[in-house]
Structures are given as C-alpha cells and as structure tokens.
Scaffold this motif. Structure first.
Motif, PDB file in Angstrom:
ATOM      1  N   GLU A 109       0.821  -1.209   0.000  1.00 32.89           N
ATOM      2  CA  GLU A 109       0.000   0.000   0.000  1.00 32.89           C
ATOM      3  C   GLU A 109       0.864   1.273   0.000  1.00 32.89           C
ATOM      4  O   GLU A 109       0.399   2.343  -0.402  1.00 32.89           O
ATOM      5  CB  GLU A 109      -0.906   0.021   1.239  1.00 32.89           C
ATOM      6  N   HIS A 110       2.104   1.141   0.456  1.00 32.78           N
ATOM      7  CA  HIS A 110       3.002   2.298   0.513  1.00 32.78           C
ATOM      8  C   HIS A 110       4.368   1.898  -0.077  1.00 32.78           C
ATOM      9  O   HIS A 110       5.379   1.757   0.620  1.00 32.78           O
ATOM     10  CB  HIS A 110       3.173   2.753   1.972  1.00 32.78           C
ATOM     11  N   PRO A 111       4.426   1.730  -1.417  1.00 34.73           N
ATOM     12  CA  PRO A 111       5.633   1.192  -2.061  1.00 34.73           C
ATOM     13  C   PRO A 111       6.704   2.269  -2.318  1.00 34.73           C
ATOM     14  O   PRO A 111       7.069   2.550  -3.457  1.00 34.73           O
ATOM     15  CB  PRO A 111       5.093   0.626  -3.361  1.00 34.73           C
ATOM     16  N   ARG A 112       7.176   2.866  -1.245  1.00 39.10           N
ATOM     17  CA  ARG A 112       8.217   3.881  -1.380  1.00 39.10           C
ATOM     18  C   ARG A 112       9.392   3.526  -0.474  1.00 39.10           C
ATOM     19  O   ARG A 112       9.210   3.204   0.704  1.00 39.10           O
ATOM     20  CB  ARG A 112       7.682   5.270  -0.999  1.00 39.10           C
ATOM     21  N   SER A 113      10.575   3.576  -1.044  1.00 37.16           N
ATOM     22  CA  SER A 113      11.763   3.211  -0.262  1.00 37.16           C
ATOM     23  C   SER A 113      12.051   4.277   0.786  1.00 37.16           C
ATOM     24  O   SER A 113      11.556   5.407   0.723  1.00 37.16           O
ATOM     25  CB  SER A 113      12.985   3.076  -1.179  1.00 37.16           C
ATOM     26  N   LEU A 114      12.857   3.906   1.751  1.00 35.78           N
ATOM     27  CA  LEU A 114      13.293   4.839   2.789  1.00 35.78           C
ATOM     28  C   LEU A 114      13.913   6.089   2.160  1.00 35.78           C
ATOM     29  O   LEU A 114      13.614   7.213   2.557  1.00 35.78           O
ATOM     30  CB  LEU A 114      14.324   4.148   3.696  1.00 35.78           C
ATOM     31  N   TRP A 115      14.767   5.894   1.162  1.00 42.86           N
ATOM     32  CA  TRP A 115      15.496   7.011   0.568  1.00 42.86           C
ATOM     33  C   TRP A 115      14.569   7.937  -0.210  1.00 42.86           C
ATOM     34  O   TRP A 115      14.743   9.158  -0.189  1.00 42.86           O
ATOM     35  CB  TRP A 115      16.622   6.480  -0.318  1.00 42.86           C
ATOM     36  N   ASP A 116      13.580   7.360  -0.913  1.00 44.53           N
ATOM     37  CA  ASP A 116      12.598   8.200  -1.609  1.00 44.53           C
ATOM     38  C   ASP A 116      11.814   9.052  -0.614  1.00 44.53           C
ATOM     39  O   ASP A 116      11.535  10.237  -0.869  1.00 44.53           O
ATOM     40  CB  ASP A 116      11.622   7.327  -2.409  1.00 44.53           C
TER      41      ASP A 116
END
Length: 620
Positions: free
Chosen positions: A139-146
């Motif tokens: 549901e929240h496919p964003r990496s830590l760095w993004d």
C-alpha cells in the motif's frame, strides 16, 4: 634475490614493513621511506651524520658489513656483540631483517597546533535534519530514501537534496519506521541514522604544510575541538623543500603515485589517531576542510605539476576544490566531502588564505604585515584597501635543515643562544643536553656572531675569537658552540661558514619579499603598525635576533604579534561557518599575487639583503 637484482629488501620490525633499498646505500635511506607519521618514523636527531647514536637498530637476519668508526665510538661493546648498529652508518650487504627499539622510534617534534581563534557564529556546511519515514508496503511502495528526499523538498514541485549513492550502497537497510536523522550538505544527503542513535557530527580541519601537518577534530554542533594532533609531513623523505618534491613527482607516473599515496596514507593515519583520541570512529566525520600550500594540494589531489614547477609557476587550478573523501582514500561518512581552500598563486596556497582569514589582516585599516615563515615563507601586506602577497623560497633552514648540526625542534635542539665574550649559553628544548640547532637557534647563533663582530657584514667568519677554528677535513671556518662534554652526543656542536651562507640566503629571501611588497604598496618600513608572525618557528623566534640579522623589519618589538598556527585556525573557521568560507574565497580573489622573480629590482634587492646590517641598537 637474483644476481642481477640491484636492490636489497629491508624488513622493519616491529612495524612489519618491507622497504627496498639500492645496493650500497646505508640503512637510513630505507628508514626515510617508511610511511613516517609520528610513531612510524625513526629518530635521526643529528641528521644522519653518525654523531648522536640515536638511530640504533638490532640486526635479526642478514648482513650489514663491518662497523664504522662512529659505531665503534657510540655503541657499547655489549651492544656490538648483540648485533646493534646505527641506521645512518650500516650498509646492508644482503636483504636484512632488523628490529627498531622504542628508543629509536621518533617522538613527535614540537609542533604548534593551536592558534588564536576569533569567535564565530556556527553555520557549518553540513547540518542534521530529522524526518519521519514509514515501512515500505504494497500500500506504501516507497523506499526509505525516496521518503527522505520527499520530506526534504520545500514543496512537491521543487527539487530538494538527493541521497548520495555511496550512502545507499553502504547503508542499504536503516530503519523500518519512525524518526530518521539525516546529514544534509546543500543538495546532498550524506548520512543517515535512526534518531536517538546518531553520534555527534564531526568535522576535520587540516593545515597541510610542507614540513608539518596539523589536524583538528571538531564537534560541529558546538564548535569545540575534541582532538588535535601535529605531525611531520610523511613526504619529507622525498625532499625537505617543495621544488625537490615536485621534481621527484615529475620523474614519472610511478614516482608521482608514490608521493601522492604517501600523503593520503598520512591523512588516513591522522584520522585514525584523532578519532581514537576522541573515542569516535572515522565514519562520524561528515566534512573535511584542508588548507595547504599550492604544491601540497596538487600532490594530494594528483593534479599536473609540470607547469607549477617551471616559470611562470602556474597552478593547474587556483579556485577551491571539492572532492569525495573516498577519492582520497579517506573512509569517512558515506558521502563525506573534502574542501580545499583556494590557492592565490603558484606558491601561495589555501593555507595563506586561511592565515589571512584567521588573523583578520583583511579587515585592518592600518598597514599590517603578515608572515608565515617556514620551508616556504608566505608574506602578506595590508596597505589601504590592498592586499599584496608573495612567496619566498627561504628553504628548510628555518626547520634546521641544510645546517651542519641542524635538526628539527625536538628535545635537545638548541632553540636560543647568548654569547658574551668567549662564553656561550645555550637554551634547549626540554632542557636536555644539546644535540643540534633548530631554526630559532640558528637565527640566534648567527646574530650573536654578527653582534660580537665574529661574522662581518658580508657573512665572513674571522678568527678573532678563540672559539673559531678551521675544520681539519674541510678547511672551513667554524665556531664551536659546545665542546663534546657539553653535548648529548659527545661531539662538538659547531656553526660553520657554510651555515652562515645558508642563513644569509634564507633571511635575504624573506627580507626581499617584504621590501618588494612595501615598494609595490608605496609605503615605508616605518609605516608598519603591526607584524603578524604565524607558525611554530614564529613562536620561538627571538625577534631582536631576527631584526638584527636583517630578516625582519626594524620596528618596535611591541608591534609583533605571534599567532601560532593561524592556517589551522583559518581552516577551522571555514569548517564551522559558511560565511567564513565565502570570506576566504573572497580573500583569495582580492589578493594581488606578486611573483618576486618577475620584479625588475629583485636581483638587486636580494643582493643587498644578503649583507648583515651594521651593528647598532635599534631606536624604538
């Protein structure tokens, strides 16, 4: 080794280092190629002339031929039986393994690390920022760095700091969810920690000199120096002066690589020593500022030096330089950057800009002279709204080199001297028995001989004193400063006619530079209201002696201000404040660089400066 091999291998224990040496060369030649920073170098107080006996080593394996006369005199019979030799005398006849006893490992010379430090508002280039991140899910496919990059954008449509790729490579998994503390350097995120586990941000300021290197580990949150260290530049084994090192680097890619890598290794060793003293780790260092002379910066960065070593002595680049720390072999914070202060001219570098910044010469409304006297002497003159600078090839005399009994400013070095009739009073560092003369001792001794009329205005030593004699081997006149029973090596301590000639050349270089800057600015020596004297040599220098031999301008002593390591202070200011960095860059652009050899009157001014002034009492 094969019969056609022209080298022996020297295995140094307990250092575990092997160094090749040409056949027929004394062991000292290999010892000088050790990666010499403080504890890794050997002690040669007498300069390797077989006078002091301090370079004892023990032969473990191999052969080093017959004992020399110096070894017979300086080693006890027990030491000779146990295989001890002097590194400056023994010539290996095969590959050898030797042991260096603790007494022969070099103690650190007396280096001036600290300097006067103006107050500064903290505004370092790197800053810490806290951001919130969420766990990556379908549901929240964003990496830590993004997420970090998005959180640092002023608004969704604008560009913000990007995460440094080296940080991503070295810290692939940092946190699942919660607060993250990141280090931001303008447009880059260079480090990241779980909030609460972030160590204090550290910065490193370095004064990279020809002979000496000083490092300062700074807490970037409060501006305090948490550790500092001064050490000998490891490149000294390739030459005391800049031109000798540049000539070596120009011999080819292999020699250049060797001298460049040695400097970088020296910086790494310094980093390890500083963080150990502070109870930290190299990875906590977020930013580095280096203030070095032009040649040292070129030789560290691996820049072309051919054009720097020949007229018109032009730097490959004179502006400030920023490089990744890892490109210099420094394994610090993942995205750590190294900033080199801008150079001003061929032999006036970032260390000079740092000295001007720290001493606030650029802000003065009166005539101010600034001097950083050393292997290469930099001079700056503030007159009206002008800043004029030049570099004087004073050579390593002020470091004790090229003097028959010269040595660096370590224990046992004569740093002060007084002559009354035939009586000589010596002052030594550490109050030890005299071993040789450091730079301030050379200046004192020269002035005392001039003052007493033993050396005339042309620098010629006469025989009117009972302490003057002719050396039986060389025939050169020499003045006996101490008899064998008065020294720490049971040998005479002398100042020779050749030594006087060396000091004449060095002091004339400095005096000529000062005079040409005064002439350029259209002001007289009497107009000078302040004289800033930076560096270790300036701290010990007897001002009356330096004025007496004509090296420094004849102004009242109260106008002289020793400021210690001003270049190191300037580097710290740049590390702690973006405004100070901008000021340093403005100073480098504002300074009028004067190339002395291009001045029409230089030869005449230099020739006049070689003479010693008439003996007289200066009127304040």
């Amino acid at each position: 080794m094969g019969g056609r091999d022209l080298k022996h291998s020297i295995h140094f224990q307990p250092l575990g280092i092997r160094v090749p040496i040409e056949k027929g060369k004394p062991l000292i030649e290999a010892a000088r190629h050790l990666p010499a920073l403080g504890r890794l170098s050997m002690e040669f107080p007498c300069g390797g002339h077989g006078l002091c006996g301090q370079c004892r080593v023990k032969l473990l394996e191999g052969d080093m031929g017959a004992l020399t006369g110096s070894e017979e005199d300086l080693l006890t019979s027990d030491e000779r039986q146990r295989g001890y030799r002097l590194a400056c005398q023994a010539i290996p006849t095969s590959s050898v393994e030797i042991y260096i006893p603790p007494s022969s490992l070099a103690g650190k010379p007396e280096l001036v690390v600290e300097g006067h430090e103006p107050t500064v508002s903290l505004d370092p280039r790197v800053k810490r920022v806290r951001v919130k991140v969420r766990r990556s899910t379908i549901e929240h496919p964003r990496s830590l760095w993004d997420q970090i990059e998005a959180a640092l954008r002023p608004d969704p449509a604008s560009a913000g700091p990007r995460v440094d790729l080296d940080l991503i490579r070295r810290q692939p998994a940092l946190a699942a969810e919660g607060d993250v503390t990141v280090t931001v350097r303008q447009d880059r995120v260079t480090n990241a920690y779980v909030t609460g586990k972030a160590p204090r941000p550290l910065g490193l300021a370095v004064d990279l000199g020809t002979t000496k290197v000083a490092g300062f580990l700074i807490d970037l949150e409060n501006g305090r120096t948490v550790a500092s260290e001064g050490t000998v530049n490891p490149q000294v084994c390739y030459g005391d002066d800049i031109m000798t090192r540049l000539a070596y680097a120009m011999e080819g890619d292999e020699p250049y690589g060797r001298i460049k890598d040695l400097q970088r290794q020296g910086l790494s060793v310094m980093v390890d020593s500083l963080v150990a003293a502070a109870g930290a780790s190299p990875e906590e260092i977020e930013y580095v500022v280096i203030a070095g002379n032009t040649a040292m910066q070129h030789l560290t960065l691996g820049l072309p030096v051919d054009q720097l070593a020949r007229a018109p002595y032009v730097p490959a680049i004179s502006g400030s330089v920023r490089v990744k720390a890892q490109s210099l072999g420094l394994r610090l914070s993942p995205g750590a950057e190294v900033y080199f202060l801008p150079s001003i001219g061929g032999f006036v570098g970032g260390d000079h800009a740092a000295m001007i910044l720290a001493s606030r010469i650029h802000e003065s409304h009166e005539v101010v002279l600034g001097l950083d006297i050393g292997t290469n002497t930099e001079i700056v003159l503030r007159a009206g709204h002008r800043l004029l600078s030049c570099s004087c090839p004073s050579g390593p005399v002020f470091e004790g080199a090229h003097i028959s009994h010269g040595m660096k400013a370590v224990e046992g070095a004569v740093c002060g001297l007084r002559l009354e009739g035939a009586e000589v009073t010596l002052e030594t560092i550490g109050r030890k028995r005299a071993l040789g003369l450091c730079g301030s001792g050379v200046v004192d001794a020269t002035w005392e001989l001039v003052r007493e009329g033993i050396v005339n205005a042309n620098g010629v030593m006469n025989s009117r004193s009972p302490r003057v004699r002719r050396n039986e081997e060389t025939g050169i006149a020499e003045f006996v400063l101490a008899e064998p029973h008065e020294t720490g090596h049971n040998q005479c301590l002398v100042l020779t006619q050749a030594d006087i000639s060396e000091i004449q050349l060095a002091k004339a270089a400095v005096a000529s530079g000062i005079q040409i800057l005064l002439d350029r600015a259209g002001v007289s020596e009497r107009a000078i209201r302040r004289v800033i004297v930076a560096g270790a040599f300036g701290n010990r220098l007897n001002l009356s002696s330096a004025m007496g031999i004509g090296m420094l301008p004849h102004v009242p002593e109260g106008r002289f201000e020793p400021v210690g390591n001003a270049a190191g202070t300037g580097a710290r200011l740049v590390l702690l404040s973006e405004r100070e960095r901008e000021t340093a860059e403005n100073i480098a652009r504002e300074v009028e660089y004067v190339e002395l050899t291009a001045e029409p009157d230089f030869a005449n001014i230099f020739a006049d400066a070689l003479r010693f002034p008439p003996r007289k009492i200066m009127n304040a």
